[in-house]
Enzyme design. Sequence first.
Site, mmCIF file in Angstrom:
data_model
loop_
_atom_site.group_PDB
_atom_site.id
_atom_site.type_symbol
_atom_site.label_atom_id
_atom_site.label_comp_id
_atom_site.label_asym_id
_atom_site.label_seq_id
_atom_site.Cartn_x
_atom_site.Cartn_y
_atom_site.Cartn_z
ATOM 1 N N CYS A 2 0.691 -1.258 0.068
ATOM 2 C CA CYS A 2 0.187 -0.030 -0.182
ATOM 3 C C CYS A 2 0.911 1.222 0.026
ATOM 4 O O CYS A 2 1.906 1.577 0.702
ATOM 5 C CB CYS A 2 -0.805 0.128 1.176
ATOM 6 S SG CYS A 2 -2.012 -1.051 1.497
ATOM 7 N N ARG A 27 5.272 0.263 -5.863
ATOM 8 C CA ARG A 27 5.261 -0.588 -4.468
ATOM 9 C C ARG A 27 4.304 -1.834 -4.832
ATOM 10 O O ARG A 27 4.416 -2.762 -3.914
ATOM 11 C CB ARG A 27 4.661 0.068 -3.356
ATOM 12 C CG ARG A 27 5.861 1.407 -3.012
ATOM 13 C CD ARG A 27 5.010 2.530 -2.356
ATOM 14 N NE ARG A 27 4.764 2.008 -0.713
ATOM 15 C CZ ARG A 27 5.603 1.662 0.112
ATOM 16 N NH1 ARG A 27 6.804 2.590 0.077
ATOM 17 N NH2 ARG A 27 5.405 1.358 1.469
ATOM 18 N N GLU A 487 9.135 -14.774 -10.132
ATOM 19 C CA GLU A 487 8.498 -13.515 -9.950
ATOM 20 C C GLU A 487 7.868 -12.875 -10.986
ATOM 21 O O GLU A 487 7.014 -12.325 -10.979
ATOM 22 C CB GLU A 487 9.284 -12.603 -8.867
ATOM 23 C CG GLU A 487 10.482 -12.114 -9.135
ATOM 24 C CD GLU A 487 11.050 -11.496 -7.938
ATOM 25 O OE1 GLU A 487 10.280 -10.641 -7.217
ATOM 26 O OE2 GLU A 487 12.180 -11.377 -7.844
#
Length: 607
Positions: A2, A27, A487
């Site tokens: 967040c 982020r 990833e």
Amino acid sequence: MCGIMGYVGTKPAAPRLLEGLSRLEYRGYDSAGIALAGEREVRVFRCAGKVAELADLVAARGMGTETAGIGHTRWATHGPVTEGNAHPHRAGHVTLVHNGIIENYAALEQEMAALGRKPLSQTDTEIAAMVLDAAYGGDPVTAIRRMMEKLEGSYAMAILFDDKPGTLYAVRRGSPLVVSGNEEGTWIASDITPLLAHVRRYFVPEEGQILIATATGTVLVDAAGSVAAPRWLPIDWDDASAQKDGYPHFMLKEIMEQPQALWKTLQPRLGEDGCVSFSGDGIPSAFFRKCRRVIITACGTAMHAGLLGKIAMERMARIPVTVEIASEFRYAGPILDADTLVIVISQSGETADSLAALRLAKEKGARTLSVVNCKGSSIARESQYVLYTHAGPEIAVASTKAFSVQILALYMIADQLALGRGDYGPAQRLAWAQSLRRAEALAARTLRLAPQIKEAARELKDAENLFYIGRGMDSAMASEGSLKLKEISYIHSEAYPAGELKHGAISLVTFRVPVVAIATQESVRVKMLSNIREVRARGARVLLITREGWQPEEGLCCQVMSLPAEEDILAPFSVAVALQLLAYYTAVERGLPVDQPRNLAKSVTVE
Ligand code: F6R
């Protein structure tokens, strides 16, 4: 994870909040929202989607003239990705955005139900807003303090009160928040990236302090109600360093930046005698003296850097080093004392698991040292000493340049730990520093292999499963290469110490399962070749990553990538770059969002 934005000043808030949120996109998030504080109402805009969609929504309804507001990018923890769960959340007179987790939200929800209050969303954040509103009697500071007494868990919050439209409130416990200001007003954010374009300094409110921000400045109130002075920190990253600078992805740019990052990290630590010195970092040599053992703790890629640091430290200092995954460390009942050095490695300096491990180490009386990239972050501030890496901002979710400089930092620490050894004298120290100087060139030379690595990625792009294998330092590199591939390319891969494969997992090896074999370590070269023959015999296509001049027998490998490496211990500086490029090009070939892979967040601020 967040991202929080806040602005109060003399200019329209909406464009500033949206621009800030777009800088926080890196982020990792799944929905976004802003709230604008007007004299008569607070306007809330939210969407389950990207900041660009939110911007369209705000533009359609009118950017408005409000000069105060808060914004948020949400990475779902409680409740699915829906507009209703997106922040900001409103309750009565209160509107807030939140990063973190309220652990006792279920009990608080019941408490609120008893007061006849029911949430509209499935989030813990709305419960916090309800608790705050229930405590509000016209004095925001008192209400925030009461809310904080009730909340358990971690949080950073930016808050608006309907009847205080020109004032923004913020508070943090265990989650990051930075504050700054200029003639246009006051800014708050989860990290300094959105501030880079506006200001050259910032401060971090201490945990428990309440920030009151207006167009003319800020006031910090501590738990006792006294006004506290902020501790300003300079910003030494420039805005350009957080831009793509012509590259298609931040990840590629950051891989390419590795030679400079390595040099910038090493150069300030080379003393007049040419040896490693931490005097500029304010870390006394005595700190490392009589250290009986070392525990390195970190998460993900940073933990893999720790595995390499362990090998270097044990070889050079001959003291035992263990590497612990930070999320496990805390619950394993670690045995710690004043002769134990706990090293916490973190790019962001905000990883909740690593921060918790650090706090435990301190509580148990261990010496603590952190290796951190983001200045002024929680881990940096809370550890006894910090050795900053100078990688500059790392925006892509997948860590690349930060990894290489972490290895370098640990290699420098190995020098300091070895000082106590009688046979590690000035000549050995100088030779070691000279070796470290070569890291930059090794990374630069490996970058020139990008076209060949791109070709290799084409071979891998359709694989469904693969193995990364290696021995010694290459085993740690296999773990890192596999993580990087997973990833961003979403291809399943497993990393195995090459000698361990035959104890079970080799049953999975077939002609359909490519094997990336890393063989750069002279000390285990022959053994590694045997392990490669074992997988080849089972039909695997082998991509060999090895050292210049090492040519395997005909037919053993489908592709050979020969990297510059002069000694075993320096090989990771080449191998890291090659594996990062391999993962990068594989993800690009598969058409995936390299910089923001699904489900992932850059700064993992929940445990
Ligand atoms: C992988 C990656 C993560 C981080 C981990 C720790 O590419 O980026 O595994 O390394 O989340 O993050 P920091 O270093 O910020 O503590």
